[in-house]
Design a protein around this motif. Structure first.
Motif, PDB file in Angstrom:
ATOM      1  N   LYS A 129       0.872  -1.161  -0.012  1.00  0.00           N
ATOM      2  CA  LYS A 129       0.185   0.015  -0.058  1.00  0.00           C
ATOM      3  C   LYS A 129       0.879   1.422   0.069  1.00  0.00           C
ATOM      4  O   LYS A 129       0.267   2.502   0.235  1.00  0.00           O
ATOM      5  N   ASP A 130       2.055   1.171  -0.202  1.00  0.00           N
ATOM      6  CA  ASP A 130       2.954   2.245  -0.124  1.00  0.00           C
ATOM      7  C   ASP A 130       2.650   2.985  -1.439  1.00  0.00           C
ATOM      8  O   ASP A 130       2.760   2.497  -2.586  1.00  0.00           O
ATOM      9  N   GLN A 131       2.586   4.625  -1.193  1.00  0.00           N
ATOM     10  CA  GLN A 131       2.759   5.182  -2.474  1.00  0.00           C
ATOM     11  C   GLN A 131       3.918   5.687  -3.062  1.00  0.00           C
ATOM     12  O   GLN A 131       4.269   5.796  -4.050  1.00  0.00           O
ATOM     13  N   LEU A 132       4.981   5.833  -1.762  1.00  0.00           N
ATOM     14  CA  LEU A 132       6.035   6.291  -2.048  1.00  0.00           C
ATOM     15  C   LEU A 132       7.244   5.827  -1.103  1.00  0.00           C
ATOM     16  O   LEU A 132       6.848   5.925   0.150  1.00  0.00           O
ATOM     17  N   ARG A 133       8.386   5.624  -1.502  1.00  0.00           N
ATOM     18  CA  ARG A 133       9.556   5.243  -0.471  1.00  0.00           C
ATOM     19  C   ARG A 133      10.578   5.938  -1.059  1.00  0.00           C
ATOM     20  O   ARG A 133      11.083   5.859  -2.166  1.00  0.00           O
ATOM     21  N   ILE A 134      11.409   6.645  -0.202  1.00  0.00           N
ATOM     22  CA  ILE A 134      12.677   7.329  -0.372  1.00  0.00           C
ATOM     23  C   ILE A 134      13.592   7.044   0.487  1.00  0.00           C
ATOM     24  O   ILE A 134      13.483   6.936   1.619  1.00  0.00           O
ATOM     25  N   GLU A 135      14.845   7.138   0.122  1.00  0.00           N
ATOM     26  CA  GLU A 135      16.097   7.273   1.108  1.00  0.00           C
ATOM     27  C   GLU A 135      16.218   8.732   1.593  1.00  0.00           C
ATOM     28  O   GLU A 135      16.260   9.841   1.047  1.00  0.00           O
ATOM     29  N   VAL A 136      16.425   8.825   3.040  1.00  0.00           N
ATOM     30  CA  VAL A 136      16.739  10.255   3.638  1.00  0.00           C
ATOM     31  C   VAL A 136      17.921   9.871   4.463  1.00  0.00           C
ATOM     32  O   VAL A 136      18.259   8.847   4.808  1.00  0.00           O
ATOM     33  N   LYS A 137      18.518  11.015   5.052  1.00  0.00           N
ATOM     34  CA  LYS A 137      19.759  10.816   5.780  1.00  0.00           C
ATOM     35  C   LYS A 137      19.357  11.225   7.208  1.00  0.00           C
ATOM     36  O   LYS A 137      18.603  12.270   7.640  1.00  0.00           O
ATOM     37  N   ALA A 138      19.658  10.581   8.100  1.00  0.00           N
ATOM     38  CA  ALA A 138      19.566  10.979   9.580  1.00  0.00           C
ATOM     39  C   ALA A 138      20.974  11.607   9.922  1.00  0.00           C
ATOM     40  O   ALA A 138      22.039  11.170   9.725  1.00  0.00           O
ATOM     41  N   LYS A 139      20.796  12.909  10.368  1.00  0.00           N
ATOM     42  CA  LYS A 139      21.976  13.435  10.981  1.00  0.00           C
ATOM     43  C   LYS A 139      21.933  13.642  12.599  1.00  0.00           C
ATOM     44  O   LYS A 139      20.931  13.679  13.251  1.00  0.00           O
ATOM     45  N   MET A 140      23.206  13.695  13.033  1.00  0.00           N
ATOM     46  CA  MET A 140      23.443  13.789  14.538  1.00  0.00           C
ATOM     47  C   MET A 140      22.936  15.645  14.847  1.00  0.00           C
ATOM     48  O   MET A 140      23.329  16.234  14.425  1.00  0.00           O
ATOM     49  N   ARG A 141      22.186  15.771  15.773  1.00  0.00           N
ATOM     50  CA  ARG A 141      21.947  16.990  16.473  1.00  0.00           C
ATOM     51  C   ARG A 141      23.135  17.424  17.396  1.00  0.00           C
ATOM     52  O   ARG A 141      23.803  16.633  17.895  1.00  0.00           O
TER      53      ARG A 141
END
Length: 171
Positions: A129-141
């Motif tokens: 049921k996914d409309q969209l999947r993308i890769e994103v980057k997690a960054k340290m705060r």
């Protein structure tokens, strides 16, 4: 006349129990929150529940790596746009979606916009049921974000919690 007395007694008892329940109901530990903003002419609204860190190990602990996460607490986080948009260069039609994340220890996370927005957590999440999947980057705060927080900016939207910030670019 006896029937009326019994019905009246039942009505009073029901009202009393309703009042007692409402007085003892506790607020949610992870309170509901929402944020709305305009990105490139599209109004975006995100509804979520905002858990706190509370000295817990969040990433790889409370929130497992490499597993679909509701991107908040309680019900699945929802993402709504009133116009067709591009997310990381990929089209996302206007509408309301369940928003999920798949955290990774390596910093490359997956952001998911699922057509089923009205669900509890990710327990019945269905990838088909996914409309969209993308890769994103997690960054340290630079500092701890105690309560999970979504922010909308001209670049897109971000999820900040504990020592992690994840930006989802909207073009």
């Amino acid at each position: 006349m006896n029937i009326i007395k019994h019905l009246f007694t039942l009505l009073i008892a029901a009202a009393a129990s309703t009042i007692a329940f409402s007085q003892t109901a506790k607020p949610r530990v992870s309170p509901p929150a929402s944020v709305s903003g305009v990105v490139n002419g599209a109004t975006i609204t995100i509804h979520y529940s905002s858990p706190s860190v509370k000295d817990r190990k969040i990433w790889g602990g409370l929130v497992k790596y490499d597993s679909v996460w509701r991107a908040g607490a309680n019900e699945a986080t929802t993402f709504e746009t009133d116009r067709d948009i591009s997310v990381a260069g990929k089209p996302l039609p206007k509408g309301k979606y369940g928003f999920f994340l798949i955290p990774s220890s390596g910093g490359e996370w997956i952001a998911i916009f699922n057509k089923v927005w009205n669900q509890w957590g990710a327990f019945k999440y269905d990838q088909s049921k996914d409309q969209l999947r993308i890769e994103v980057k997690a960054k340290m705060r630079a500092s701890v974000q105690e309560q999970l927080l979504y922010k909308i900016s001209s670049a897109g939207f971000s999820m900040d919690w504990e020592m992690i910030s994840v930006l989802v670019p909207v073009n």
